[in-house]
Motif scaffolding. Structure first.
Motif, PDB file in Angstrom:
ATOM      1  N   LEU A 128       0.806  -1.218   0.000  1.00  0.00           N
ATOM      2  CA  LEU A 128       0.000   0.000   0.000  1.00  0.00           C
ATOM      3  C   LEU A 128       0.840   1.269   0.000  1.00  0.00           C
ATOM      4  O   LEU A 128       0.495   2.253  -0.665  1.00  0.00           O
ATOM      5  N   GLU A 129       1.927   1.271   0.742  1.00  0.00           N
ATOM      6  CA  GLU A 129       2.739   2.487   0.816  1.00  0.00           C
ATOM      7  C   GLU A 129       3.405   2.812  -0.510  1.00  0.00           C
ATOM      8  O   GLU A 129       3.879   3.936  -0.709  1.00  0.00           O
ATOM      9  N   GLN A 130       3.463   1.853  -1.414  1.00  0.00           N
ATOM     10  CA  GLN A 130       4.047   2.117  -2.727  1.00  0.00           C
ATOM     11  C   GLN A 130       3.072   2.817  -3.673  1.00  0.00           C
ATOM     12  O   GLN A 130       3.496   3.404  -4.667  1.00  0.00           O
ATOM     13  N   LEU A 131       1.767   2.734  -3.367  1.00  0.00           N
ATOM     14  CA  LEU A 131       0.758   3.293  -4.261  1.00  0.00           C
ATOM     15  C   LEU A 131       0.638   4.803  -4.059  1.00  0.00           C
ATOM     16  O   LEU A 131       0.335   5.264  -2.954  1.00  0.00           O
ATOM     17  N   PRO A 132       0.829   5.602  -5.077  1.00  0.00           N
ATOM     18  CA  PRO A 132       0.713   7.056  -4.918  1.00  0.00           C
ATOM     19  C   PRO A 132      -0.636   7.503  -4.366  1.00  0.00           C
ATOM     20  O   PRO A 132      -0.714   8.461  -3.587  1.00  0.00           O
ATOM     21  N   HIS A 133      -1.720   6.824  -4.743  1.00  0.00           N
ATOM     22  CA  HIS A 133      -3.047   7.258  -4.321  1.00  0.00           C
ATOM     23  C   HIS A 133      -3.454   6.714  -2.961  1.00  0.00           C
ATOM     24  O   HIS A 133      -4.546   7.050  -2.476  1.00  0.00           O
ATOM     25  N   ASN A 134      -2.600   5.938  -2.325  1.00  0.00           N
ATOM     26  CA  ASN A 134      -2.919   5.457  -0.975  1.00  0.00           C
ATOM     27  C   ASN A 134      -3.037   6.616   0.004  1.00  0.00           C
ATOM     28  O   ASN A 134      -3.742   6.524   1.012  1.00  0.00           O
ATOM     29  N   ARG A 135      -2.402   7.743  -0.292  1.00  0.00           N
ATOM     30  CA  ARG A 135      -2.464   8.915   0.586  1.00  0.00           C
ATOM     31  C   ARG A 135      -3.880   9.473   0.691  1.00  0.00           C
ATOM     32  O   ARG A 135      -4.186  10.249   1.611  1.00  0.00           O
ATOM     33  N   LEU A 136      -4.758   9.097  -0.230  1.00  0.00           N
ATOM     34  CA  LEU A 136      -6.129   9.595  -0.219  1.00  0.00           C
ATOM     35  C   LEU A 136      -7.049   8.767   0.664  1.00  0.00           C
ATOM     36  O   LEU A 136      -8.218   9.118   0.848  1.00  0.00           O
ATOM     37  N   VAL A 137      -6.544   7.681   1.228  1.00  0.00           N
ATOM     38  CA  VAL A 137      -7.367   6.763   2.014  1.00  0.00           C
ATOM     39  C   VAL A 137      -7.222   7.073   3.497  1.00  0.00           C
ATOM     40  O   VAL A 137      -6.107   7.228   4.006  1.00  0.00           O
ATOM     41  N   ASP A 138      -8.336   7.144   4.199  1.00  0.00           N
ATOM     42  CA  ASP A 138      -8.322   7.350   5.646  1.00  0.00           C
ATOM     43  C   ASP A 138      -8.311   5.991   6.335  1.00  0.00           C
ATOM     44  O   ASP A 138      -9.356   5.422   6.659  1.00  0.00           O
ATOM     45  N   ALA A 324      -1.236  -5.246 -12.006  1.00  0.00           N
ATOM     46  CA  ALA A 324      -2.409  -5.217 -11.129  1.00  0.00           C
ATOM     47  C   ALA A 324      -2.324  -4.044 -10.159  1.00  0.00           C
ATOM     48  O   ALA A 324      -3.332  -3.390  -9.863  1.00  0.00           O
ATOM     49  N   LEU A 325      -1.118  -3.746  -9.653  1.00  0.00           N
ATOM     50  CA  LEU A 325      -0.938  -2.605  -8.757  1.00  0.00           C
ATOM     51  C   LEU A 325      -1.226  -1.292  -9.483  1.00  0.00           C
ATOM     52  O   LEU A 325      -1.858  -0.380  -8.918  1.00  0.00           O
ATOM     53  N   VAL A 326      -0.798  -1.187 -10.711  1.00  0.00           N
ATOM     54  CA  VAL A 326      -1.041   0.040 -11.473  1.00  0.00           C
ATOM     55  C   VAL A 326      -2.542   0.240 -11.685  1.00  0.00           C
ATOM     56  O   VAL A 326      -3.063   1.347 -11.536  1.00  0.00           O
ATOM     57  N   VAL A 327      -3.257  -0.827 -12.017  1.00  0.00           N
ATOM     58  CA  VAL A 327      -4.700  -0.721 -12.215  1.00  0.00           C
ATOM     59  C   VAL A 327      -5.401  -0.371 -10.905  1.00  0.00           C
ATOM     60  O   VAL A 327      -6.295   0.483 -10.871  1.00  0.00           O
ATOM     61  N   ALA A 328      -4.998  -1.021  -9.797  1.00  0.00           N
ATOM     62  CA  ALA A 328      -5.609  -0.726  -8.500  1.00  0.00           C
ATOM     63  C   ALA A 328      -5.374   0.727  -8.106  1.00  0.00           C
ATOM     64  O   ALA A 328      -6.277   1.394  -7.581  1.00  0.00           O
ATOM     65  N   ASN A 329      -4.180   1.236  -8.361  1.00  0.00           N
ATOM     66  CA  ASN A 329      -3.874   2.626  -8.041  1.00  0.00           C
ATOM     67  C   ASN A 329      -4.678   3.574  -8.927  1.00  0.00           C
ATOM     68  O   ASN A 329      -5.201   4.592  -8.464  1.00  0.00           O
ATOM     69  N   LEU A 330      -4.823   3.219 -10.203  1.00  0.00           N
ATOM     70  CA  LEU A 330      -5.613   4.021 -11.125  1.00  0.00           C
ATOM     71  C   LEU A 330      -7.053   4.113 -10.647  1.00  0.00           C
ATOM     72  O   LEU A 330      -7.666   5.192 -10.641  1.00  0.00           O
ATOM     73  N   ALA A 331      -7.626   2.973 -10.224  1.00  0.00           N
ATOM     74  CA  ALA A 331      -9.015   2.930  -9.765  1.00  0.00           C
ATOM     75  C   ALA A 331      -9.215   3.711  -8.477  1.00  0.00           C
ATOM     76  O   ALA A 331     -10.335   4.160  -8.194  1.00  0.00           O
ATOM     77  N   LEU A 332      -8.156   3.888  -7.693  1.00  0.00           N
ATOM     78  CA  LEU A 332      -8.238   4.585  -6.411  1.00  0.00           C
ATOM     79  C   LEU A 332      -8.073   6.091  -6.553  1.00  0.00           C
ATOM     80  O   LEU A 332      -8.386   6.845  -5.631  1.00  0.00           O
ATOM     81  N   GLY A 333      -7.602   6.546  -7.698  1.00  0.00           N
ATOM     82  CA  GLY A 333      -7.309   7.956  -7.889  1.00  0.00           C
ATOM     83  C   GLY A 333      -8.551   8.831  -7.922  1.00  0.00           C
ATOM     84  O   GLY A 333      -9.658   8.382  -8.229  1.00  0.00           O
ATOM     85  N   ALA A 334      -8.360  10.117  -7.636  1.00  0.00           N
ATOM     86  CA  ALA A 334      -9.488  11.060  -7.581  1.00  0.00           C
ATOM     87  C   ALA A 334     -10.207  11.151  -8.918  1.00  0.00           C
ATOM     88  O   ALA A 334     -11.441  11.249  -8.961  1.00  0.00           O
ATOM     89  N   GLU A 335      -9.487  11.110 -10.018  1.00  0.00           N
ATOM     90  CA  GLU A 335     -10.104  11.229 -11.336  1.00  0.00           C
ATOM     91  C   GLU A 335     -11.065  10.068 -11.589  1.00  0.00           C
ATOM     92  O   GLU A 335     -12.207  10.266 -12.008  1.00  0.00           O
TER      93      GLU A 335
END
Length: 407
Positions: A128-138, A324-335
């Protein structure tokens, strides 16, 4: 939530075999740029419930196009009827010694299916810490950090927040029952006008859990680890209520809709007066499509409805973890989360903490229109009920089959 179903009972009992969860040093520890480079040119096999055309279009169309254009990834959506199909495929591969070249790369999942993968050491974790968009998760929110009572522990990325809602046609029913007690009374007073899918269908299962909460006097006594003595006290009360309702159900309870889609068709045909779903946005989409009556309105109960988070998980034997990590991060992004929240796309509630976004993006979420058939998420959240741990869900579903379904 649509992403959860009942895994085979045998799968719950499987112990992890040696070598199942292979170390993923080739991915863990890499920079995000290195992960993106490794992912380029790969195909991600995403197994997910395929019963909604709009969800399928969002994943295959919108996310698939982003994955291809930005990362050179082919996103292959594989529709299934029940999440357990994907979970059992992973477990069977691992049992057969397929430790590194599995067929499943990503699963839309939560609840007992996630618990099954965790118990079998069959899910990829620690990224999780590798995903750029993990910072958006509480992650301090236990509704996110615990999946039906099972700690996420770095093994899933959140995708949606959902909460159960009822729907009715205001042109035919001026004032719906607003509590579970009132709803049960209404069902008996209006024979043939209500039904629910048979568990383990997830829509039917959550309705039964609401009745179980009612029989228990609220969820408080049921929270935490499964306790047989509490179950033995509450379950007979719940089965008595549900069996008493049977003669008043659609077709006198001799048969049940197979799933939420079938229930929706009964509602569309005006064979029943209530529909319900974890996803209130589906009611607005149904009205716009001309499937549901124009007077359709959704609402929560004054004594609360159940909500949860659903996730994306990567099996331990996926050979394409980077993609799979790239897709998961993409799906988690604000856009992607904003696009998914648009009522004409899906209307799904975001899994991210919108308050962590820049002001302009926060305003974009705040400005999203809401269909009049869709109950406001904030209104539902004021009476949100917690999900039970997966062990409770398994026991309740099995108990319904034995004491209600077979009678």
């Amino acid at each position: 939530m649509k992403g959860y179903g009942k895994a085979a009972a045998a799968a719950l009992l499987l112990a992890p075999a040696a070598g199942w969860a292979q170390p993923a040093a080739e991915v863990l520890g890499l920079s995000w740029a290195e992960i993106e480079e490794r992912a380029r040119g790969q195909t991600v096999n995403w197994y997910m419930w395929g019963g909604s055309d709009r969800i399928n279009a969002y994943v295959s169309g919108y996310l698939g196009e982003l994955a291809r254009e930005r990362h050179g990834i082919v996103l292959r959506r594989i529709g299934i009827n029940d999440t357990a199909e994907a979970v059992n495929a992973v477990l069977q591969e691992l049992e057969a010694g397929v430790a590194e070249d599995g067929s499943v790369d990503l699963i839309w999942i939560n609840g007992e299916n996630f618990r099954t993968l965790r118990q079998a050491d069959a899910v990829f974790c620690g990224y999780l810490e590798q995903l750029p968009h993990n910072r958006l998760v509480d992650w301090s929110d236990e509704a996110v950090s615990y999946d039906f009572g099972t700690p996420v522990d770095g093994c899933e990325t959140p995708w949606n927040r959902v909460q159960f809602a009822f729907a009715y046609d205001g042109a035919r029913l001026a004032e719906p029952p607003r509590t579970m007690a009132a709803l049960l009374e209404w069902i008996e007073a209006n024979p043939g006008r209500f039904t629910y899918p048979a568990p383990p269908d997830f829509t039917g299962s959550v309705f039964v859990r609401h009745v179980f909460y009612h029989a228990a006097g609220g969820p408080e006594a049921l929270l935490g680890p499964f306790r047989q003595e509490v179950y033995d006290e509450v379950a007979p009360k719940a089965w008595e209520i549900l069996n008493r309702l049977k003669p008043s159900l659609w077709r006198q309870g001799r048969t049940y809709p197979r799933d939420g889609t079938a229930l929706g068709q009964l509602f569309a045909n005006q064979e029943v007066d209530f529909h319900f779903s974890y996803d209130a946005a589906t009611f607005g989409t149904g009205v716009e499509a001309g499937t549901y009556p124009a007077g359709t309105r959704s609402y929560g109960l004054a004594d609360g409805t159940i909500g949860n988070t659903n996730y994306l998980a990567i099996p331990a034997n996926s050979p394409r973890k980077a993609a799979a990590l790239v897709v998961a991060n993409l799906a988690l992004g604000a856009e992607a989360q904003l696009h998914k929240a648009m009522p004409d796309i899906w209307g799904a509630s975001p899994a991210i903490d919108v308050g962590r976004l820049p002001p302009a993006q926060q305003e974009a979420f705040a400005a999203l229109p809401r269909h009049p058939a869709v109950a406001p998420a904030a209104e539902l959240a004021r009476a949100a009920l917690p999900e039970l741990r997966a062990e409770w869900v398994v026991a309740i579903e099995a108990g319904w089959q034995e004491h209600v379904g077979k009678r």
